[in-house]
Write an enzyme that holds these catalytic residues in place. Structure first.
Site, PDB file in Angstrom:
ATOM      1  N   THR A  70      64.522  42.871  12.151  1.00 39.91           N
ATOM      2  CA  THR A  70      64.361  42.645  13.591  1.00 39.91           C
ATOM      3  C   THR A  70      65.482  41.754  14.106  1.00 39.91           C
ATOM      4  O   THR A  70      66.087  42.031  15.153  1.00 39.91           O
ATOM      5  CB  THR A  70      62.989  41.995  13.874  1.00 39.91           C
ATOM      6  OG1 THR A  70      61.969  42.858  13.365  1.00 39.91           O
ATOM      7  CG2 THR A  70      62.779  41.756  15.351  1.00 39.91           C
ATOM      8  N   GLN A 179      65.018  51.585   7.237  1.00 42.82           N
ATOM      9  CA  GLN A 179      64.209  52.461   6.384  1.00 42.82           C
ATOM     10  C   GLN A 179      65.057  53.297   5.426  1.00 42.82           C
ATOM     11  O   GLN A 179      64.529  53.876   4.483  1.00 42.82           O
ATOM     12  CB  GLN A 179      63.356  53.409   7.247  1.00 42.82           C
ATOM     13  CG  GLN A 179      62.262  52.718   8.023  1.00 42.82           C
ATOM     14  CD  GLN A 179      61.111  52.224   7.139  1.00 42.82           C
ATOM     15  OE1 GLN A 179      60.980  52.594   5.977  1.00 42.82           O
ATOM     16  NE2 GLN A 179      60.275  51.379   7.711  1.00 42.82           N
ATOM     17  N   HIS A 201      62.680  43.631   2.590  1.00 41.13           N
ATOM     18  CA  HIS A 201      61.321  43.970   2.142  1.00 41.13           C
ATOM     19  C   HIS A 201      61.031  45.473   2.147  1.00 41.13           C
ATOM     20  O   HIS A 201      59.966  45.901   1.709  1.00 41.13           O
ATOM     21  CB  HIS A 201      60.261  43.187   2.927  1.00 41.13           C
ATOM     22  CG  HIS A 201      59.982  43.650   4.318  1.00 41.13           C
ATOM     23  ND1 HIS A 201      58.925  44.471   4.611  1.00 41.13           N
ATOM     24  CD2 HIS A 201      60.591  43.391   5.491  1.00 41.13           C
ATOM     25  CE1 HIS A 201      58.903  44.686   5.924  1.00 41.13           C
ATOM     26  NE2 HIS A 201      59.902  44.044   6.474  1.00 41.13           N
ATOM     27  N   CYS A 347      53.759  48.086  12.792  1.00 41.52           N
ATOM     28  CA  CYS A 347      53.832  47.181  13.936  1.00 41.52           C
ATOM     29  C   CYS A 347      52.923  47.636  15.070  1.00 41.52           C
ATOM     30  O   CYS A 347      52.618  46.869  15.978  1.00 41.52           O
ATOM     31  CB  CYS A 347      55.263  47.089  14.448  1.00 41.52           C
ATOM     32  SG  CYS A 347      56.388  46.602  13.162  1.00 41.52           S
TER      33      CYS A 347
HETATM   34  N1  PLP Z   1      63.687  48.691  11.964  1.00 40.19           N
HETATM   35  C1  PLP Z   1      62.926  49.592  11.334  1.00 40.19           C
HETATM   36  C2  PLP Z   1      63.292  51.038  11.403  1.00 40.19           C
HETATM   37  C3  PLP Z   1      61.794  49.197  10.627  1.00 40.19           C
HETATM   38  O1  PLP Z   1      61.048  50.106  10.026  1.00 40.19           O
HETATM   39  C4  PLP Z   1      61.484  47.816  10.586  1.00 40.19           C
HETATM   40  C5  PLP Z   1      60.281  47.339   9.879  1.00 40.19           C
HETATM   41  O2  PLP Z   1      59.261  48.000   9.884  1.00 40.19           O
HETATM   42  C6  PLP Z   1      62.319  46.914  11.249  1.00 40.19           C
HETATM   43  C7  PLP Z   1      63.418  47.389  11.931  1.00 40.19           C
HETATM   44  C8  PLP Z   1      62.051  45.454  11.248  1.00 40.19           C
HETATM   45  O3  PLP Z   1      62.421  44.858  10.037  1.00 40.19           O
HETATM   46  P1  PLP Z   1      61.779  43.466   9.617  1.00 40.19           P
HETATM   47  O4  PLP Z   1      60.350  43.729   9.277  1.00 40.19           O
HETATM   48  O5  PLP Z   1      62.593  43.020   8.430  1.00 40.19           O
HETATM   49  O6  PLP Z   1      61.941  42.541  10.769  1.00 40.19           O
END
Ligand code: PLP
Length: 402
Positions: A70, A179, A201, A347
């Site tokens: 993010t 991803q 992660h 999310c």
């Molecule tokens: N972008 C995508 C395509 C994701 O699938 C995710 C997490 O689900 C993120 C961004 C966000 O990553 P993070 O959980 O490390 O903030």
């Protein structure tokens, strides 16, 4: 538990934890400190940077560690807009309707700040409309941001093709590859993107750490202002243990991407239950396991359709709609029986709204609400897929019968 929710997160690889442990205990030095412990921490970060760079086949100084995917996405968009605005007054962003909330909600926030955002459509196959996006690239476009692999469907976008078009029009490109990295080979230089987001992660590393690849040819403005860490590109004392774990996870991912099944035995439909967990060795074996899972459910549950199954996809992701079955009810029943999957993205869990990705693909509310995402992982065993193939049809039938 049968864990088929690897797109939400992956388990920490034991080898990653082992690598992290010293930096959670005895090796507590601040990497910016000149005392011996600090120097060891700085050296560990340098090694991790090399490991991440090796996975992406880029230069180590093109890696900026962040607090996750993010943050990497936020840093990329905010940087491009700040640089674009300062240089040429650019205030326009082009992206798609199927992005993760890290881009989607940021785009909406930017709109409220006066940025113009063009939201590109996708086809029923989930693939972004290249012509539409190309037509929206203008002299005042600060950035084109298109995710490489969709988190809900696994559908891959033609990022290299888009980047070539954008380059011809002088528009910088970012891709959210959170991803994709570790599941398929991802090389930013080959894709032709200037910035690329990744997250530990999703590839068997720890949560709360990620990176933004920033090409040497891209001007960058930091999101976080403070100390001079990350060569002035991301202030704040580094998450040393997290970064070290991320580096190890990237090293393991690179090896896994090159591995092939020793016998092919693990994935054959005829193989039957295995004596113990036999993980999918390499992307091809994982894709075969996923395909067997999908084919089994399509055959066993009338009205089952694969969402985004037409084009190129990640090897691990299966998004299925079960006509007439309430997805959230099925999800709950499966969870009670120990099978973990998800409805849409993690999310958006609990949201009464249908998935924005499936809606953008043109599916009606009913189809979107009857869809579940199963995402396999490196450690998913053939025997687990056999169990899932027995369980899902039984429970889907129960939900359908009311
Ligand atoms: N972008 C995508 C395509 C994701 O699938 C995710 C997490 O689900 C993120 C961004 C966000 O990553 P993070 O959980 O490390 O903030």
């Amino acid at each position: 538990m049968i864990y088929l929710d690897h797109n939400a997160t992956t388990p920490l690889d034991p080898a990653v934890l082992e690598e992290m442990m010293p930096f959670l205990t005895a090796e507590y030095g601040n990497p910016s400190s000149l005392c011996p412990g600090g120097k060891r921490a700085a050296a560990a970060i340098a090694r991790a940077r090399d490991q991440v760079a090796a996975l992406l086949r880029c230069a180590p100084d093109e890696i900026v560690f962040t607090g996750g995917g993010t943050e990497a996405d936020n840093a990329a968009l905010r940087s491009a807009l700040a640089v674009g605005l300062a240089a040429t007054g650019r205030r326009h962003l082009v992206t798609t309707l199927v992005e993760h909330s890290a881009i989607r909600n940021l785009g909406r926030a930017l709109e409220r700040e006066g940025v113009e955002v063009s939201w590109g459509p996708v086809g029923t196959d989930g693939v972004p409309d290249v012509g539409w996006l190309a037509d929206r690239l203008r002299p005042d476009t600060a950035l084109l941001s298109v995710m490489l692999a969709n988190n809900e469907t696994g559908v891959l976008a033609p990022v290299a093709e888009l980047a070539a078009i954008a380059a011809a029009k002088g528009v910088p490109v970012h891709t959210d590859a959170v991803q994709a990295v570790g599941r398929i080979p991802v090389y930013p230089a080959e894709l032709g993107v200037g910035m690329l987001s990744l997250s530990a992660h999703k590839l068997y590393g720890p949560k709360g750490v990620g990176a933004l690849y920033v090409s040497r040819r891209v001007r960058f403005r930091p999101l976080l202002i403070g100390g001079g860490q990350e060569d002035g590109r991301r202030a704040g004392t580094e998450n040393v243990a997290g970064i070290v774990g991320f580096g190890k996870a990237c090293e393991l991912a690179a090896a896994w991407l090159e591995s092939t099944p020793a016998t092919g035995r693990e994935t054959g439909p005829q193989s039957g239950p295995q004596p113990g967990p036999v993980p999918a060795a390499g992307p091809a074996a994982l894709a075969a396991l996923r395909d067997r899972f999908e084919a089994g459910l399509v055959a066993a549950i009338p009205g089952t359709a694969v969402n985004g199954g037409g084009g190129s996809r990640l090897p691990n992701t299966s998004n299925l709609s079960f006509a007439g079955v309430a997805g959230d009810t099925l999800l709950t029943l499966l969870a009670r029986q120990g099978l973990c999957c998800s409805a849409g993205s993690a999310c958006a869990t609990g949201s009464p709204e249908p998935s924005h990705v499936l809606t953008a693909m043109g599916f009606d509310r009913g189809r979107a609400k009857s869809s579940l995402r199963f995402s396999l992982g490196r450690t998913t065993a053939a025997a687990e897929i056999d169990e899932a193939l027995a369980l899902v049809p039984r429970l889907a039938e129960r939900v359908r019968a009311g």
